[in-house]
Design an enzyme around this catalytic site. Structure first.
Site, PDB file in Angstrom:
ATOM      1  N   CYS A 107      15.798  15.614 -12.215  1.00  0.00           N
ATOM      2  CA  CYS A 107      17.002  15.601 -11.348  1.00  0.00           C
ATOM      3  C   CYS A 107      16.943  14.501 -10.296  1.00  0.00           C
ATOM      4  CB  CYS A 107      17.169  16.963 -10.661  1.00  0.00           C
ATOM      5  SG  CYS A 107      15.940  17.257  -9.371  1.00  0.00           S
ATOM      6  N   ASN A 128       0.828  -1.207   0.000  1.00  0.00           N
ATOM      7  CA  ASN A 128       0.000   0.000   0.000  1.00  0.00           C
ATOM      8  C   ASN A 128       0.864   1.260   0.000  1.00  0.00           C
ATOM      9  OD1 ASN A 128      -2.075  -1.801   0.181  1.00  0.00           O
ATOM     10  ND2 ASN A 128      -2.398  -1.516   2.379  1.00  0.00           N
ATOM     11  N   THR A 166      -4.751  -8.867   0.642  1.00  0.00           N
ATOM     12  CA  THR A 166      -4.171  -8.832  -0.704  1.00  0.00           C
ATOM     13  C   THR A 166      -4.695 -10.004  -1.519  1.00  0.00           C
ATOM     14  OG1 THR A 166      -2.129  -8.801  -2.010  1.00  0.00           O
ATOM     15  CG2 THR A 166      -2.082 -10.091   0.023  1.00  0.00           C
ATOM     16  N   ASP A 194      -0.676   4.300   0.825  1.00  0.00           N
ATOM     17  CA  ASP A 194      -1.552   5.312   1.434  1.00  0.00           C
ATOM     18  C   ASP A 194      -1.014   5.917   2.727  1.00  0.00           C
ATOM     19  OD1 ASP A 194      -3.789   2.556   2.307  1.00  0.00           O
ATOM     20  OD2 ASP A 194      -2.071   3.323   3.420  1.00  0.00           O
ATOM     21  N   HIS A 238       5.850  -0.875  -2.839  1.00  0.00           N
ATOM     22  CA  HIS A 238       5.389  -0.142  -4.026  1.00  0.00           C
ATOM     23  C   HIS A 238       5.460   1.365  -3.853  1.00  0.00           C
ATOM     24  CE1 HIS A 238       2.983  -4.009  -5.069  1.00  0.00           C
ATOM     25  NE2 HIS A 238       4.252  -4.104  -5.423  1.00  0.00           N
TER      26      HIS A 238
HETATM   27  C1  BV8 Z   1       7.896  -5.862 -12.102  1.00  0.00           C
HETATM   28  C2  BV8 Z   1       1.687   1.163  -6.764  1.00  0.00           C
HETATM   29  C3  BV8 Z   1       9.912  -6.432 -13.194  1.00  0.00           C
HETATM   30  C4  BV8 Z   1       1.034   2.086  -7.713  1.00  0.00           C
HETATM   31  C5  BV8 Z   1       1.276  -1.101  -7.588  1.00  0.00           C
HETATM   32  C6  BV8 Z   1       3.549  -7.792 -18.166  1.00  0.00           C
HETATM   33  C7  BV8 Z   1       4.434  -6.723 -18.357  1.00  0.00           C
HETATM   34  C8  BV8 Z   1       5.158  -6.172 -17.297  1.00  0.00           C
HETATM   35  C9  BV8 Z   1       5.007  -6.695 -16.018  1.00  0.00           C
HETATM   36  C10 BV8 Z   1       4.124  -7.753 -15.857  1.00  0.00           C
HETATM   37  C11 BV8 Z   1       3.403  -8.303 -16.901  1.00  0.00           C
HETATM   38  N1  BV8 Z   1       2.621  -9.318 -16.414  1.00  0.00           N
HETATM   39  C12 BV8 Z   1       2.837  -9.410 -15.086  1.00  0.00           C
HETATM   40  C13 BV8 Z   1       3.760  -8.491 -14.751  1.00  0.00           C
HETATM   41  C14 BV8 Z   1       4.283  -8.251 -13.453  1.00  0.00           C
HETATM   42  C15 BV8 Z   1       3.409  -7.163 -12.818  1.00  0.00           C
HETATM   43  C16 BV8 Z   1       2.193  -7.833 -12.227  1.00  0.00           C
HETATM   44  O1  BV8 Z   1       2.309  -8.533 -11.245  1.00  0.00           O
HETATM   45  N2  BV8 Z   1       1.020  -7.591 -12.841  1.00  0.00           N
HETATM   46  C17 BV8 Z   1      -0.207  -8.187 -12.311  1.00  0.00           C
HETATM   47  C18 BV8 Z   1      -1.396  -7.240 -12.606  1.00  0.00           C
HETATM   48  C19 BV8 Z   1      -0.390  -9.554 -12.960  1.00  0.00           C
HETATM   49  N3  BV8 Z   1       4.249  -6.588 -11.783  1.00  0.00           N
HETATM   50  C20 BV8 Z   1       4.991  -5.506 -12.043  1.00  0.00           C
HETATM   51  O2  BV8 Z   1       4.949  -4.890 -13.098  1.00  0.00           O
HETATM   52  C21 BV8 Z   1       5.938  -5.125 -10.939  1.00  0.00           C
HETATM   53  N4  BV8 Z   1       7.234  -4.883 -11.480  1.00  0.00           N
HETATM   54  O3  BV8 Z   1       7.449  -6.956 -12.289  1.00  0.00           O
HETATM   55  O4  BV8 Z   1       9.148  -5.459 -12.522  1.00  0.00           O
HETATM   56  C22 BV8 Z   1       9.560  -6.264 -14.623  1.00  0.00           C
HETATM   57  C23 BV8 Z   1       9.974  -5.110 -15.269  1.00  0.00           C
HETATM   58  C24 BV8 Z   1       9.672  -4.969 -16.623  1.00  0.00           C
HETATM   59  C25 BV8 Z   1       8.957  -5.962 -17.307  1.00  0.00           C
HETATM   60  C26 BV8 Z   1       8.528  -7.131 -16.634  1.00  0.00           C
HETATM   61  C27 BV8 Z   1       8.817  -7.259 -15.280  1.00  0.00           C
HETATM   62  C28 BV8 Z   1       5.479  -3.835 -10.264  1.00  0.00           C
HETATM   63  C29 BV8 Z   1       4.149  -4.073  -9.566  1.00  0.00           C
HETATM   64  C30 BV8 Z   1       3.809  -2.863  -8.698  1.00  0.00           C
HETATM   65  C31 BV8 Z   1       2.669  -2.111  -9.338  1.00  0.00           C
HETATM   66  N5  BV8 Z   1       2.265  -1.016  -8.430  1.00  0.00           N
HETATM   67  N6  BV8 Z   1       0.951  -0.102  -6.759  1.00  0.00           N
HETATM   68  C32 BV8 Z   1      -0.296   2.532  -7.176  1.00  0.00           C
HETATM   69  O5  BV8 Z   1      -0.744   2.057  -6.113  1.00  0.00           O
HETATM   70  O6  BV8 Z   1      -0.888   3.391  -7.842  1.00  0.00           O
HETATM   71  S1  BV8 Z   1       0.408  -2.546  -7.511  1.00  0.00           S
HETATM   72  C33 BV8 Z   1      -1.106  -2.310  -6.735  1.00  0.00           C
HETATM   73  O7  BV8 Z   1      -1.661  -3.621  -6.643  1.00  0.00           O
HETATM   74  C34 BV8 Z   1      -1.073  -1.827  -5.297  1.00  0.00           C
HETATM   75  O8  BV8 Z   1       0.231  -1.721  -4.767  1.00  0.00           O
HETATM   76  C35 BV8 Z   1      -1.821  -2.926  -4.570  1.00  0.00           C
HETATM   77  O9  BV8 Z   1      -1.545  -2.973  -3.239  1.00  0.00           O
HETATM   78  C36 BV8 Z   1      -1.291  -4.048  -5.344  1.00  0.00           C
HETATM   79  C37 BV8 Z   1      -1.750  -5.411  -5.143  1.00  0.00           C
HETATM   80  O10 BV8 Z   1      -3.139  -5.403  -5.114  1.00  0.00           O
HETATM   81  P1  BV8 Z   1      -3.797  -5.773  -3.697  1.00  0.00           P
HETATM   82  O11 BV8 Z   1      -3.123  -4.936  -2.652  1.00  0.00           O
HETATM   83  O12 BV8 Z   1      -3.768  -7.230  -3.527  1.00  0.00           O
HETATM   84  O13 BV8 Z   1      -5.222  -5.209  -3.888  1.00  0.00           O
HETATM   85  P2  BV8 Z   1      -6.400  -5.936  -4.655  1.00  0.00           P
HETATM   86  O14 BV8 Z   1      -7.423  -4.903  -4.963  1.00  0.00           O
HETATM   87  O15 BV8 Z   1      -5.850  -6.776  -5.778  1.00  0.00           O
HETATM   88  O16 BV8 Z   1      -6.989  -6.975  -3.574  1.00  0.00           O
HETATM   89  C38 BV8 Z   1      -7.575  -6.475  -2.382  1.00  0.00           C
HETATM   90  C39 BV8 Z   1      -7.873  -7.685  -1.513  1.00  0.00           C
HETATM   91  O17 BV8 Z   1      -8.408  -7.227  -0.291  1.00  0.00           O
HETATM   92  C40 BV8 Z   1      -8.902  -8.640  -2.120  1.00  0.00           C
HETATM   93  O18 BV8 Z   1      -8.404  -9.958  -2.047  1.00  0.00           O
HETATM   94  C41 BV8 Z   1     -10.128  -8.464  -1.207  1.00  0.00           C
HETATM   95  O19 BV8 Z   1     -10.829  -9.693  -1.040  1.00  0.00           O
HETATM   96  C42 BV8 Z   1      -9.468  -8.068   0.071  1.00  0.00           C
HETATM   97  N7  BV8 Z   1     -10.313  -7.309   1.004  1.00  0.00           N
HETATM   98  C43 BV8 Z   1     -11.390  -6.507   0.718  1.00  0.00           C
HETATM   99  N8  BV8 Z   1     -11.853  -5.971   1.882  1.00  0.00           N
HETATM  100  C44 BV8 Z   1     -11.055  -6.416   2.881  1.00  0.00           C
HETATM  101  C45 BV8 Z   1     -10.077  -7.265   2.330  1.00  0.00           C
HETATM  102  N9  BV8 Z   1      -9.136  -7.872   3.081  1.00  0.00           N
HETATM  103  C46 BV8 Z   1      -9.165  -7.652   4.413  1.00  0.00           C
HETATM  104  N10 BV8 Z   1     -10.061  -6.839   5.017  1.00  0.00           N
HETATM  105  C47 BV8 Z   1     -11.022  -6.212   4.287  1.00  0.00           C
HETATM  106  N11 BV8 Z   1     -11.904  -5.405   4.899  1.00  0.00           N
HETATM  107 ZN    ZN Z   2      14.250  18.379 -10.392  1.00  0.00          ZN
END
Ligand code: BV8
Ligand code: ZN
Length: 240
Positions: free
Chosen positions: A127, A99, A185, A101, A116
């Site tokens: 810069c 997160n 997550t 936030d 993240h």
């Molecule tokens: C990387 C910051 C190496 C920004 C975020 C194709 C091309 C390139 C990359 C990829 C590709 N295919 C896959 C990838 C890898 C990609 C990836 O994993 N994609 C996913 C979509 C498949 N990852 C990346 O790109 C990472 N970098 O791999 O670099 C690389 C480099 C170049 C080329 C290839 C590889 C970077 C990933 C980071 C992205 N940035 N956030 C922003 O926030 O704006 S990710 C974003 O998703 C947030 O950080 C968030 O936290 C995160 C994960 O999601 P969750 O936190 O799990 O949230 P979600 O909504 O999914 O789920 C919520 C859960 O809560 C649910 O299960 C729900 O049931 C539950 N819930 C609901 N209510 C409650 C609850 N739980 C408890 N209590 C409750 N009350």
């Molecule tokens: Zn600058």
């Protein structure tokens, strides 16, 4: 199951909490992949990328500024507070969050591994200077650095690499954990989600706290179907 997990937490030494967007739902911050995970007609994966920012920095900043405004109005919930209390009781506790936030910080958690990044920090694309800026709303979008360069949110976008130092610390914590709590997550985003399997492979007892099933539910030791703000205070009760 809750009683058994509570007793195991009390007895454990090296505990890791790994949190995602679900941690902040009870604070009023929408998740990524829930129904409210859309913004206007865009998905997070469309906007949280370097390409989207290059093509339309104003649009990406409108999304981040609206998220910042919502986060500024939100308060840490009982789940955030329980994790901060657990850290006070367990010197070898590690908090790893996906997160951006800042609610864990505001709840009193320390030394947080922010995989993240942090929406309250801006980085100059020219810069590289980083500055904390909590103003909501931001006047002009995109915001500018003193050097004239454009400022971006200091977060990790899809396709970008995570900070190697932070990731290394997270790997070490997962490998050495007695207990690994994966909270709020969907375990879809990598390499973050890989920490769950890594902890399991190295002998940690894995607890999942989530109202819904996730990609790892079959592999965890204790799949607790519930909300973070309700379950965590039961697992980390006030000390007598
Ligand atoms: C990387 C910051 C190496 C920004 C975020 C194709 C091309 C390139 C990359 C990829 C590709 N295919 C896959 C990838 C890898 C990609 C990836 O994993 N994609 C996913 C979509 C498949 N990852 C990346 O790109 C990472 N970098 O791999 O670099 C690389 C480099 C170049 C080329 C290839 C590889 C970077 C990933 C980071 C992205 N940035 N956030 C922003 O926030 O704006 S990710 C974003 O998703 C947030 O950080 C968030 O936290 C995160 C994960 O999601 P969750 O936190 O799990 O949230 P979600 O909504 O999914 O789920 C919520 C859960 O809560 C649910 O299960 C729900 O049931 C539950 N819930 C609901 N209510 C409650 C609850 N739980 C408890 N209590 C409750 N009350
Ligand atoms: Zn600058």
């Amino acid at each position: 199951m809750i009683d058994e997990v509570r007793d195991r937490i009390a007895a454990a030494t090296r505990i890791v909490a790994f949190t995602g967007a679900g941690m902040s739902v009870e604070s009023g911050i929408p998740t990524f992949r829930g129904p409210e995970g859309l913004w206007r007609k865009f998905r997070a994966e469309d906007l949280a990328t370097a390409g989207a920012f290059r093509r339309n920095p104003k649009l990406v900043w409108e999304w981040y500024d609206s998220r910042r405004q919502n986060m500024a109005r939100s308060e840490p919930n009982a789940g955030h507070i329980a994790l901060a209390e657990l850290q006070r009781r367990k010197p070898e506790f590690t908090l790893i969050t996906q997160n951006i936030d800042g609610l864990h910080d505001r709840a009193g958690s320390a030394d947080i591994l922010k995989l993240h990044g942090d929406i309250w920090v801006l980085r100059c694309v020219r810069c590289g200077r980083e500055v904390e800026d909590r103003r909501v709303p931001l006047e002009d979008l995109p915001p500018r650095c003193e050097c004239g360069g454009m400022l971006r949110p200091a977060v990790v976008w899809f396709g970008e690499y995570l900070d190697p130092g932070v990731m290394d610390a997270a790997y070490r914590a997962a490998v050495n954990a007695d207990m690994f709590l994966t909270i709020g997550t969907s375990a879809i985003v990598h390499p973050a989600a890989g920490l769950i399997g890594l902890a399991k492979e190295h002998g940690a007892v894995v607890v999942e706290i989530n109202p819904a099933e996730t990609a790892y539910s079959e592999r965890v030791d204790y799949p607790i179907r519930g909300a973070a703000g309700e379950i965590l205070p039961q697992l980390i009760p006030p000390e007598e």
